[in-house]
Design an enzyme around this catalytic site. Sequence first.
Site, short mmCIF file in Angstrom:
data_model
loop_
_atom_site.label_atom_id
_atom_site.label_comp_id
_atom_site.label_asym_id
_atom_site.label_seq_id
_atom_site.Cartn_x
_atom_site.Cartn_y
_atom_site.Cartn_z
N ARG A 9 0.87 -1.18 0.00
CA ARG A 9 0.00 0.00 0.00
C ARG A 9 0.90 1.23 0.00
NH1 ARG A 9 -2.09 0.93 5.50
NH2 ARG A 9 -0.66 2.70 5.33
N HIS A 16 -3.59 4.42 4.67
CA HIS A 16 -4.69 3.44 4.73
C HIS A 16 -5.95 4.06 4.12
CE1 HIS A 16 -7.61 0.58 6.15
NE2 HIS A 16 -8.23 1.55 6.78
N TYR A 33 4.05 5.31 11.51
CA TYR A 33 4.32 3.91 11.83
C TYR A 33 5.16 3.16 10.80
CZ TYR A 33 0.13 3.35 8.89
OH TYR A 33 -0.78 3.41 7.87
C1 LIG Z 1 -15.04 -5.93 11.65
C2 LIG Z 1 -14.21 -4.69 11.55
N1 LIG Z 1 -13.25 -4.46 12.47
C3 LIG Z 1 -12.47 -3.37 12.38
C4 LIG Z 1 -12.67 -2.46 11.36
C5 LIG Z 1 -11.78 -1.21 11.26
N2 LIG Z 1 -10.87 -1.36 10.11
C6 LIG Z 1 -11.09 -0.75 8.95
S1 LIG Z 1 -9.92 -1.10 7.81
C7 LIG Z 1 -9.07 -2.09 8.88
C8 LIG Z 1 -7.81 -2.77 8.46
C9 LIG Z 1 -7.98 -3.76 7.35
O1 LIG Z 1 -6.73 -4.19 6.89
P1 LIG Z 1 -6.58 -5.20 5.68
O2 LIG Z 1 -7.55 -6.32 5.83
O3 LIG Z 1 -5.16 -5.55 5.56
O4 LIG Z 1 -7.09 -4.36 4.41
P2 LIG Z 1 -6.42 -3.04 3.75
O5 LIG Z 1 -7.15 -1.86 4.35
O6 LIG Z 1 -4.98 -3.05 4.04
O7 LIG Z 1 -6.74 -3.13 2.29
C10 LIG Z 1 -9.71 -2.13 10.12
C11 LIG Z 1 -9.21 -2.88 11.27
C12 LIG Z 1 -13.70 -2.71 10.44
N3 LIG Z 1 -13.94 -1.90 9.41
N4 LIG Z 1 -14.44 -3.86 10.53
#
Ligand SMILES: Cc1ncc(C[n+]2csc(CCOP(=O)(O)OP(=O)(O)O)c2C)c(N)n1
Length: 391
Positions: free
Chosen positions: A285, A289, A298
């Site tokens: 990425r 985020h 970080y």
């Molecule tokens: C069930 C749930 N828990 C927490 C969140 C908060 N949250 C949003 S994005 C994220 C990280 C996701 O990371 P990843 O699966 O690696 O996807 P990326 O954003 O890197 O594409 C979190 C914890 C959420 N949206 N849904």
Amino acid sequence: MAKGDPGVSTRSRRAAPRSRKGAAGDPDLVQLLTPEGERIESVTGPDGTVYRVDFTDEEYRGLYRDLVLVRKLDAEATALQRQGELGLWASLLGQEAAQVGSGRALRTQDMVFPTYREHGVLYCRGIDPIMPLGLFRGVDQGGWDPNEFKFNMYTIVIGAQTLHATGYAMGVAMDGKTGGDEGEAVIAYFGDGATSQGDVNEAFVWASVFNAPLVFFCQNNQYAISEPLERQTRVPLYRRADGFGFPGVRVDGNDVLATYAVTHTALDNARHGQGPSLIEAYTYRMGAHTTSDDPTRYRIASEVEAWQAKDPIARVKAFLEKQQIADADFFAEVDEQAKRESVHLRERVLAMPNPDPNTLFDHVYPHGSPLLDEQREQFSRYLESFEGSAH
Ligand SMILES: Cc1ncc(C[n+]2csc(CCOP(=O)(O)OP(=O)(O)O)c2C)c(N)n1
Ligand SMILES: [Mg+2]
């Protein structure tokens, strides 16, 4: 790239590219185009599957065009958020090849279950890129018809769509829609962080034991917001598939050709009734985020720079130049198109009307509900109580 179903063929069209197992430095990584733009003829995956692609010059140029357009539209959306025109934006910067490679491997009948970052797959599905911007501007709830485009609504609840995809894929199999070239396959996108969710692990179990026609496509972009990969797993993610009883493969997610080849094979296996598989698209990425995140808090700049050298678009450009598949006029014309389309996107976002507040109640149920009708009535009266209200 032309819309439709460009196939993977074994026809050899350019002399002397090498064949090998995996990528230099990582024998488990399926790679067909190195960061320097060198083609590798074929690669043998961990289970002995041989991956190769052979596109026409026009198709190679088409992939390049897709990558550039998708990046430019994404950059425009980020800029719109910074100017207060969108509430939030989750950029795909750095992940264009993972999305265009897998998106172009889909056949018309295949069904997609995305996260909130799959703007490149959405583009490959032929959906107007304005659609997700309405969602992030807060003026609609998505806007496209999942059945028309075979692309479901964006899902923000991490991992939830993998269960939706598993249920849908089980339905596809029960309806007898698998088993031939015209069979339907399903693909579920999710991130490295999502692999720690119960939902995703439950989806793995159900898809496995019911032999669902499903490709689990994990974009490992190394972070779940600020949490790095080593907080999610002690083994490479693709190897998790072993424990659930289906094949797993790690592909260079910054290599559009390898991503296409691996996804094409996995989808074909699914549509022919051979069950699920896991693809780990190893990528990065490059941006934040979302626009509400500051990654400098970080991660260190040298890490980002190291990935810059593996850019998914630069390597395709280097390949097209070296092989004389495209010239300066072509690259200038693609840049021009990208600029035009992003200006057009911006103009349309700024012109998006605010919705009638009552549309909040639309599309909750297909045929309405008495309780909802009552609430709509109440809300309408409330709006009318304001002096000068148009309602
Ligand atoms: C069930 C749930 N828990 C927490 C969140 C908060 N949250 C949003 S994005 C994220 C990280 C996701 O990371 P990843 O699966 O690696 O996807 P990326 O954003 O890197 O594409 C979190 C914890 C959420 N949206 N849904
Ligand atoms: Mg991630």
